[in-house]
Design an enzyme around this catalytic site. Structure first.
Site, mmCIF file in Angstrom:
data_model
loop_
_atom_site.group_PDB
_atom_site.id
_atom_site.type_symbol
_atom_site.label_atom_id
_atom_site.label_comp_id
_atom_site.label_asym_id
_atom_site.label_seq_id
_atom_site.Cartn_x
_atom_site.Cartn_y
_atom_site.Cartn_z
ATOM 1 N N ARG A 27 0.837 -0.959 0.019
ATOM 2 C CA ARG A 27 0.098 -0.142 -0.041
ATOM 3 C C ARG A 27 0.881 1.202 0.133
ATOM 4 N NH1 ARG A 27 -5.714 -0.496 1.940
ATOM 5 N NH2 ARG A 27 -5.237 1.584 2.482
ATOM 6 N N TRP A 73 2.162 6.829 3.918
ATOM 7 C CA TRP A 73 2.823 7.128 2.335
ATOM 8 C C TRP A 73 3.147 9.266 2.936
ATOM 9 C CZ3 TRP A 73 -0.401 10.044 -1.128
ATOM 10 C CH2 TRP A 73 0.219 10.399 -2.439
ATOM 11 N N GLY A 100 -6.023 8.396 6.209
ATOM 12 C CA GLY A 100 -7.214 9.670 5.897
ATOM 13 C C GLY A 100 -5.955 11.143 5.868
ATOM 14 N N LYS A 475 0.913 0.878 -17.771
ATOM 15 C CA LYS A 475 1.691 -0.331 -17.214
ATOM 16 C C LYS A 475 2.927 -0.013 -17.459
ATOM 17 C CE LYS A 475 -1.422 -1.437 -15.960
ATOM 18 N NZ LYS A 475 -2.929 -1.976 -15.138
ATOM 19 N N GLU A 478 3.711 3.130 -15.439
ATOM 20 C CA GLU A 478 4.283 2.929 -13.570
ATOM 21 C C GLU A 478 5.263 2.532 -12.800
ATOM 22 O OE1 GLU A 478 -0.076 0.346 -13.477
ATOM 23 O OE2 GLU A 478 -0.688 2.203 -11.760
#
Ligand code: M6R
Length: 597
Positions: A27, A73, A100, A475, A478
């Site tokens: 994540r 992050w 959040g 793709k 990224e």
């Protein structure tokens, strides 16, 4: 965007928290930390990837049978030790992990400073433990302090909270950010996502927005955080195995998931009919239908738009979620089909809320049971592709496309159009993908070696070839970090042709169908400017003669082409990335689910 986990039970918490963090690391990954309680707080946190932090700090070596942990992050404040979670309040009473954004943190921070709280980080999160401890210092209990504090927060939050004043429980709160609770035997877990806790339990309670859960060794109690009223919830059984969430012998999740596509499509096609008829009827009732999604899910929506028009004579509009508010007319006669692998994408959730506020009906297609999107929708459909760990979506694209093609066929059937033949072809899709996977890899590997240092790659397609090249370019961007641009082949001459020069690689996707002949002209057009053309087409296609490089595919019926033609581009992106010495599973600056707008 961040990942949070928590544990309370009879075992040492830190090793379990570390393991769960590693499972969530896909994540986010700019910093991480753990807080446990054993008489008092023990906190270890640092900037960097979990494995690196663990090497220097030995994260598993922390006392206590209760703890929370976080992988971050950055949103507020650069990646650094001081900004890493968990965050403690100024008086060492409360520790918090947060996923959040707190919108009113400046205002709260100013208020708390006046109450003699001080701040050591640049994060929005640090106001939360301080606000809770402010209420504890006023004499309220842990739970009521959390409830009071949460009522004052504006924004989105999934929180794991522990306190030395009641060191036997974790309080968990959710508003607009994903969160699940795992119920074990004499132990309870929390996590942002199911794979984090799969090795420990398969019994999961999904928390809704506005709910607070009290986690203890003996189980979990859920309440509304506004009123304190108890909400009775039954755990749901998760069918994913731990192995499904691990690499099973592949060097990277990305490659594993590319090769899982035939099975994912098989599962989708098997499970889809259950809800498909309801969805078809639901969309047919509306005067106007929007397919709302971001990124790869938007490319699946573009395929659906094409298939619905061609096969079912059913016009729809594919809209990027973040453009929905500005660009769409919405009323009670509108139906929205929101498509999201994660079911947590903030832009898509917002579009859904806007649509509902104008009286529209909303259906969704997602991969994650109990995700936020499912709770906002009037009708819920799943692709059942299994967990997708890699940040780049691959197998879930194939699953979304398969589901949406089946939907087009169902709508055609309900409209009295003949779609039986197509449905038969679609059932052969897993076999087609399998044969593409077994045939193209050697050629793609050699292309990756040759083109790994390209500065730009252009991709062209027509009709269904266009969403295919959009997805191929995404793709490449990224994970390879090579600038890749997709465009409808006919659009080249309106500007981009000026960028084509000697040796520029141009990937031309040429599926069977009416656009084939015109694609050949576009190939000649770029060749005349010196481009090196890599054509992807059927084995015997004459297009081979027009291209420097040729990726040969089995014969694939035009409407099924996205499922076969995307595979060489997924593999090319993967192999270029590996050739360049980069990690395809951890692309820089990207998150698997984008839970902020
Ligand atoms: O979970 P969602 O399908 O809503 O995610 C949408 C995009 O963020 C996602 O498809 C993103 O573009 C992927 N990383 C693509 O590989």
């Amino acid at each position: 965007m961040c990942g949070i986990v928590g544990y309370v039970g009879k075992k040492k918490a830190a090793p379990i928290l570390l393991d769960s963090l590693k499972r969530l690391e896909y994540r986010e990954y700019d910093s991480a930390g753990i807080a446990t309680i054993d008489g008092h707080f023990h906190v270890k946190k640092e900037k960097g990837k979990i494995a690196e932090i663990d090497k220097t700090l030995d994260l598993a070596d922390m006392p206590g049978e209760i703890g929370i942990a976080h992988t971050r992050w950055a949103t507020h404040g650069v990646p650094s030790k001081k900004n890493a979670h968990p965050h403690l309040d100024s008086f060492g009473k409360v520790a918090v992990v947060h996923n959040g954004i707190i919108e009113n943190y400046v205002e709260l921070r100013n208020f708390l400073k006046k109450q003699k709280h001080f701040f050591t980080s640049d994060t929005d999160t640090e106001v939360i433990p301080n606000l809770i401890s402010y209420f504890i210092r006023k004499g309220k209990g842990f739970e009521s302090s959390v409830r009071e504090a949460v009522k004052k927060l504006r924004g989105s939050f999934a929180l794991g909270i522990v306190s030395v004043v009641e060191p036997d429980k974790i309080l968990v709160v959710r508003k607009d950010s994903p969160l699940v609770i795992g119920v074990g035997n004499g132990e309870t877990f929390l996590a942002s996502d199911i794979p984090a806790i799969l090795p420990y339990t398969k019994k999961v309670v999904v928390l809704e927005d506005g709910e607070l859960a009290i986690l203890a060794k003996g189980g979990v109690v859920v309440k509304k955080f506004e009123t304190g009223k108890i909400v009775r919830k039954r755990p749901v059984a998760i069918t994913w195995t731990v192995e499904m969430a691990e690499k099973t012998g592949y060097p990277h999740f990305t490659l594993k998931e590319i090769f899982q596509q035939p099975d994912a499509v098989q599962d989708t096609l098997r499970a889809a009919p259950e809800e498909l008829k309801n969805l078809a009827k639901f969309l047919l009732k509306a005067k106007r239908v929007y397919l709302v999604a971001c990124g790869t899910s938007n490319h699946a929506a573009l395929v659906a738009k094409y298939a619905l028009a061609k096969l079912a004579d059913f016009p729809t509009e594919a809209v990027i979620s973040s453009e929905f508010q500005e660009s769409c007319r919405v009323d009670r006669d509108t139906a929205v089909l929101a498509i999201s692998q994660s079911g947590e994408t903030a832009d898509t959730l917002k579009a859904i809320k806007i649509a509902k506020s104008h009286g529209a009906k909303v259906a969704c297609l997602t991969n994650v049971v109990g995700s936020s999107i499912t709770r906002e929708s009037d009708l819920v459909c799943y692709i059942f592709a299994g967990p997708e760990i890699s940040v780049v979506a691959t197998k879930t694209f194939a699953a979304q496309v398969s589901f949406l093609l089946l939907l087009a066929s169902k709508i055609a059937e309900l409209k009295g159009l003949n779609s039986k033949e197509f449905e038969k072809d679609l059932n052969a899709a897993p076999k087609i993908i399998r044969s593409v996977l077994s045939e193209v890899e050697p050629k793609v590997k050699s292309l990756a070696k040759k083109y790994k240092n390209s500065r730009h790659i252009y991709l062209i397609g027509r009709g269904l070839g266009y969403p295919i090249v959009l997805e191929g370019a995404l793709k490449l961007k990224e994970i390879t970090y090579v600038h890749s641009e997709a465009l409808p082949a006919g659009e080249l001459k309106h500007g981009t042709l000026a960028l084509i020069e000697k040796g520029t690689p141009v990937i031309a996707v040429v599926p069977l169908g009416e656009s084939r002949a015109r694609m050949v002209s576009n190939i000649e057009e770029v060749k005349a400017r010196g481009a090196t053309v890599i054509a992807i087409a059927s084995k015997d296609d004459e297009v081979k003669k027009h291209a420097e490089e040729f990726v040969s595919l089995p014969k694939i019926e035009e409407l099924l082409s996205p499922l076969g033609y995307i595979v060489p581009m997924q593999l090319l992106a993967y192999h270029i990335t590996v050739e360049r010495g980069q990690d395809p599973d951890r692309p820089r600056s990207l998150a698997k689910s984008v839970t902020v707008e």
